[in-house]
Design a protein around this motif. Structure first.
Motif, PDB file in Angstrom:
ATOM      1  N   GLN A 113      -0.764 -11.362  13.676  1.00 22.04           N
ATOM      2  CA  GLN A 113      -1.096 -12.019  12.415  1.00 22.04           C
ATOM      3  C   GLN A 113      -2.611 -12.176  12.257  1.00 22.04           C
ATOM      4  OE1 GLN A 113       0.967 -12.869   9.778  1.00 22.04           O
ATOM      5  NE2 GLN A 113       2.322 -11.551  11.002  1.00 22.04           N
ATOM      6  N   GLU A 114      -3.283 -12.432  13.363  1.00 19.26           N
ATOM      7  CA  GLU A 114      -4.734 -12.559  13.311  1.00 19.26           C
ATOM      8  C   GLU A 114      -5.381 -11.237  12.908  1.00 19.26           C
ATOM      9  OE1 GLU A 114      -8.532 -13.705  16.201  1.00 19.26           O
ATOM     10  OE2 GLU A 114      -6.484 -13.900  16.950  1.00 19.26           O
ATOM     11  N   GLN A 115      -4.879 -10.120  13.460  1.00 22.64           N
ATOM     12  CA  GLN A 115      -5.415  -8.808  13.111  1.00 22.64           C
ATOM     13  C   GLN A 115      -5.170  -8.490  11.635  1.00 22.64           C
ATOM     14  OE1 GLN A 115      -3.284  -6.614  16.192  1.00 22.64           O
ATOM     15  NE2 GLN A 115      -5.237  -6.161  17.232  1.00 22.64           N
ATOM     16  N   ILE A 116      -3.988  -8.833  11.166  1.00 21.42           N
ATOM     17  CA  ILE A 116      -3.664  -8.590   9.755  1.00 21.42           C
ATOM     18  C   ILE A 116      -4.582  -9.407   8.855  1.00 21.42           C
ATOM     19  CG2 ILE A 116      -1.897  -8.912   7.970  1.00 21.42           C
ATOM     20  CD1 ILE A 116       0.205  -8.230  10.108  1.00 21.42           C
ATOM     21  N   ARG A 117      -4.818 -10.646   9.238  1.00 24.15           N
ATOM     22  CA  ARG A 117      -5.715 -11.488   8.429  1.00 24.15           C
ATOM     23  C   ARG A 117      -7.134 -10.913   8.401  1.00 24.15           C
ATOM     24  NH1 ARG A 117      -2.633 -15.797  10.700  1.00 24.15           N
ATOM     25  NH2 ARG A 117      -4.116 -16.004  12.426  1.00 24.15           N
ATOM     26  N   THR A 118      -7.580 -10.363   9.524  1.00 29.81           N
ATOM     27  CA  THR A 118      -8.913  -9.744   9.575  1.00 29.81           C
ATOM     28  C   THR A 118      -8.997  -8.570   8.605  1.00 29.81           C
ATOM     29  OG1 THR A 118      -9.266 -10.390  11.887  1.00 29.81           O
ATOM     30  CG2 THR A 118     -10.578  -8.543  11.037  1.00 29.81           C
ATOM     31  N   ILE A 119      -7.997  -7.710   8.647  1.00 31.66           N
ATOM     32  CA  ILE A 119      -7.980  -6.542   7.768  1.00 31.66           C
ATOM     33  C   ILE A 119      -7.930  -6.973   6.304  1.00 31.66           C
ATOM     34  CG2 ILE A 119      -6.704  -4.466   7.096  1.00 31.66           C
ATOM     35  CD1 ILE A 119      -5.605  -4.433  10.023  1.00 31.66           C
ATOM     36  N   GLU A 120      -7.057  -7.928   6.004  1.00 35.29           N
ATOM     37  CA  GLU A 120      -6.902  -8.378   4.617  1.00 35.29           C
ATOM     38  C   GLU A 120      -8.169  -9.050   4.100  1.00 35.29           C
ATOM     39  OE1 GLU A 120      -2.034  -9.001   4.518  1.00 35.29           O
ATOM     40  OE2 GLU A 120      -3.361 -10.738   4.782  1.00 35.29           O
ATOM     41  N   SER A 121      -8.841  -9.767   4.976  1.00 35.85           N
ATOM     42  CA  SER A 121     -10.090 -10.418   4.581  1.00 35.85           C
ATOM     43  C   SER A 121     -11.170  -9.389   4.270  1.00 35.85           C
ATOM     44  CB  SER A 121     -10.569 -11.358   5.694  1.00 35.85           C
ATOM     45  OG  SER A 121     -11.838 -11.892   5.390  1.00 35.85           O
ATOM     46  N   MET A 122     -11.228  -8.334   5.088  1.00 38.32           N
ATOM     47  CA  MET A 122     -12.258  -7.313   4.914  1.00 38.32           C
ATOM     48  C   MET A 122     -11.943  -6.345   3.771  1.00 38.32           C
ATOM     49  SD  MET A 122     -13.233  -6.374   8.880  1.00 38.32           S
ATOM     50  CE  MET A 122     -14.519  -5.216   8.368  1.00 38.32           C
ATOM     51  N   THR A 123     -10.679  -6.280   3.361  1.00 37.24           N
ATOM     52  CA  THR A 123     -10.291  -5.329   2.308  1.00 37.24           C
ATOM     53  C   THR A 123      -9.785  -6.057   1.062  1.00 37.24           C
ATOM     54  OG1 THR A 123      -8.037  -5.129   3.202  1.00 37.24           O
ATOM     55  CG2 THR A 123      -9.681  -3.558   4.005  1.00 37.24           C
TER      56      THR A 123
ATOM     57  N   PRO B 227      -4.347  -0.080   3.807  1.00 37.40           N
ATOM     58  CA  PRO B 227      -5.367  -0.183   4.858  1.00 37.40           C
ATOM     59  C   PRO B 227      -4.849  -0.822   6.143  1.00 37.40           C
ATOM     60  CG  PRO B 227      -5.809  -1.717   3.060  1.00 37.40           C
ATOM     61  CD  PRO B 227      -4.755  -0.776   2.574  1.00 37.40           C
ATOM     62  N   ARG B 228      -3.866  -1.695   6.031  1.00 39.70           N
ATOM     63  CA  ARG B 228      -3.306  -2.304   7.248  1.00 39.70           C
ATOM     64  C   ARG B 228      -2.584  -1.251   8.091  1.00 39.70           C
ATOM     65  NH1 ARG B 228      -0.429  -6.794   3.564  1.00 39.70           N
ATOM     66  NH2 ARG B 228       0.057  -4.809   2.543  1.00 39.70           N
TER      67      ARG B 228
ATOM     68  N   ASP C 144     -11.112  -6.498  -1.639  1.00 37.48           N
ATOM     69  CA  ASP C 144     -11.455  -5.784  -2.864  1.00 37.48           C
ATOM     70  C   ASP C 144     -10.680  -4.474  -3.007  1.00 37.48           C
ATOM     71  OD1 ASP C 144     -13.326  -7.736  -3.550  1.00 37.48           O
ATOM     72  OD2 ASP C 144     -14.934  -6.729  -2.459  1.00 37.48           O
ATOM     73  N   TYR C 145      -9.783  -4.209  -2.083  1.00 37.24           N
ATOM     74  CA  TYR C 145      -9.030  -2.958  -2.089  1.00 37.24           C
ATOM     75  C   TYR C 145      -7.516  -3.206  -2.155  1.00 37.24           C
ATOM     76  CZ  TYR C 145     -13.418  -0.771  -0.603  1.00 37.24           C
ATOM     77  OH  TYR C 145     -14.723  -0.331  -0.530  1.00 37.24           O
ATOM     78  N   LYS C 146      -7.112  -4.308  -2.740  1.00 35.36           N
ATOM     79  CA  LYS C 146      -5.691  -4.664  -2.763  1.00 35.36           C
ATOM     80  C   LYS C 146      -4.855  -3.688  -3.573  1.00 35.36           C
ATOM     81  CE  LYS C 146      -6.086  -9.564  -1.686  1.00 35.36           C
ATOM     82  NZ  LYS C 146      -5.774 -10.950  -2.083  1.00 35.36           N
ATOM     83  N   ALA C 147      -5.495  -2.912  -4.426  1.00 39.52           N
ATOM     84  CA  ALA C 147      -4.759  -1.898  -5.189  1.00 39.52           C
ATOM     85  C   ALA C 147      -4.133  -0.845  -4.267  1.00 39.52           C
ATOM     86  CB  ALA C 147      -5.694  -1.217  -6.181  1.00 39.52           C
ATOM     87  N   TYR C 148      -4.646  -0.768  -3.041  1.00 35.72           N
ATOM     88  CA  TYR C 148      -4.132   0.228  -2.098  1.00 35.72           C
ATOM     89  C   TYR C 148      -3.073  -0.350  -1.166  1.00 35.72           C
ATOM     90  CZ  TYR C 148      -8.223   2.785  -3.689  1.00 35.72           C
ATOM     91  OH  TYR C 148      -9.143   3.429  -4.474  1.00 35.72           O
ATOM     92  N   TYR C 149      -2.753  -1.620  -1.309  1.00 40.18           N
ATOM     93  CA  TYR C 149      -1.734  -2.243  -0.474  1.00 40.18           C
ATOM     94  C   TYR C 149      -0.349  -1.753  -0.889  1.00 40.18           C
ATOM     95  CZ  TYR C 149      -4.964  -5.744   1.513  1.00 40.18           C
ATOM     96  OH  TYR C 149      -5.968  -6.378   2.182  1.00 40.18           O
ATOM     97  N   SER C 150       0.544  -1.703   0.084  1.00 41.69           N
ATOM     98  CA  SER C 150       1.917  -1.315  -0.190  1.00 41.69           C
ATOM     99  C   SER C 150       2.591  -2.329  -1.107  1.00 41.69           C
ATOM    100  CB  SER C 150       2.715  -1.219   1.124  1.00 41.69           C
ATOM    101  OG  SER C 150       4.085  -1.020   0.871  1.00 41.69           O
ATOM    102  N   LYS C 151       3.338  -1.838  -2.068  1.00 45.54           N
ATOM    103  CA  LYS C 151       4.068  -2.721  -2.987  1.00 45.54           C
ATOM    104  C   LYS C 151       5.472  -3.034  -2.450  1.00 45.54           C
ATOM    105  CE  LYS C 151       0.745  -2.391  -6.119  1.00 45.54           C
ATOM    106  NZ  LYS C 151      -0.137  -1.436  -5.429  1.00 45.54           N
ATOM    107  N   THR C 152       5.796  -2.439  -1.298  1.00 46.37           N
ATOM    108  CA  THR C 152       7.152  -2.606  -0.755  1.00 46.37           C
ATOM    109  C   THR C 152       7.197  -3.552   0.436  1.00 46.37           C
ATOM    110  OG1 THR C 152       6.891  -0.660   0.676  1.00 46.37           O
ATOM    111  CG2 THR C 152       7.791  -0.309  -1.533  1.00 46.37           C
TER     112      THR C 152
END
Length: 302
Positions: A281-291, A174-175, A293-301
């Motif tokens: 970093q602030e934008q990334i934190r916003t996205i991570e906070s809002m998603t 999502p990021r 519940d969707y960490k399964a879609y985060y890159s593993k690399t």
């Protein structure tokens, strides 16, 4: 007829996946089926757009053969709205209302609500069935691949009885997805992230509601280990994993989709990670906070 549909958000790697699957001898594809009518019959810019083979669409022999095959079986003059875009009306407000009516009829299992749409749905069904049949015949293939991406088109296709549909739900971190959305839209990070979540939820709802057989594929995983991921995907699709190539530019293909991707020359599969440098970093934190519940879609690399 077997139809494989790539369901994804924009900028998720659907054109890359189309090219990879298109190397399989049992697969016929024109990329985004939804664009066939406008490039073939509406003449809105098709003279200046190129097929992935490098030719302008009107000059591409494959495209001309497919267009002729469809024209021989359907009287194009009787068509008054774009059938590969499933355009229920040329008026965008009426079109939106009619599509909402269609979704309600499916959501609540009420065929009566579809009565005002029957004529259009029948016309759409005929045109798209003929298009797929002609494409399969032209390529001598058994499986038609459609990378039109959006859930709306999958809803329409699911109503065509001739199609035996399997879906590849292609997702991306999502990021990275939000970063791509910001490049092409005047949205805030929060707005882009919320839109991503809503689309994910819509996809989940309709896949379950329509009881469509699907497999999930992560773009980052595909780039990290394409052989493993493609073998898994091809097994799901009941296609011989030995009959495809990671060198997707070794054979000529005729695909509509991402302009730079389809006309490029590089066949190296590399994960796009621009978001790591573009987003603050602030934008990334916003996205991570809002998603969260969707960490399964985060890159593993990363």
């Amino acid at each position: 007829m077997k139809l494989v549909y790539i369901l994804s958000q924009r900028y998720s790697g659907s054109t890359l996946l189309s090219f990879l699957l298109g190397t399989h001898s049992d697969v016929a594809t024109i990329g985004e089926r939804r664009k066939f009518y406008i490039h073939s019959f509406e003449k809105k810019g098709s003279d200046t757009l190129r097929c992935s083979c490098g030719q302008f669409f009107p000059d591409c022999e494959h495209w001309k053969s497919l267009k002729e095959g469809v024209s021989d079986r359907i009287n194009i003059k009787t068509i008054n709205t774009n059938p590969t875009e499933f355009r229920l009306s040329d008026n965008k407000y009426i079109r939106k209302g009619l599509f909402e009516l269609l979704k309600l009829s499916l959501k609540y299992n009420s065929p009566l609500l579809r009565i005002p749409l029957q004529s259009k749905l029948k016309s759409f069904s005929q045109f798209n069935r003929v298009l797929v049949e002609e494409s399969l015949k032209l390529d001598g293939a058994d499986v038609f691949l459609d990378s039109s991406k959006v859930i709306d088109h999958l809803i329409f296709l699911s109503m065509i009885e001739a199609f035996d549909i399997k879906v590849v739900w292609l997702t991306r971190d999502p990021r990275a997805q939000v970063n791509s959305a910001l490049k092409y839209n005047k949205w805030s990070v929060a707005d882009a992230t919320e839109r991503w979540k809503i689309e994910m939820q819509e996809n989940q709802f309709w896949l379950k509601k329509l009881k469509i057989n699907y497999v999930s594929l992560n773009y980052e995983a595909l780039c990290h280990d394409p052989t493993v991921e493609m073998n898994r995907l091809l097994n799901f699709l009941e296609l011989n994993p030995e009959d495809f190539s990671l060198d997707f530019r070794e054979q000529t293909q005729h695909i509509m989709g991402n302009y730079n991707m389809r006309l490029g020359s590089d066949s190296k599969i590399v994960e796009r990670k621009e978001w790591l440098e573009t987003l603050s970093q602030e934008q990334i934190r916003t996205i991570e906070s809002m998603t969260k519940d969707y960490k399964a879609y985060y890159s593993k690399t990363v």
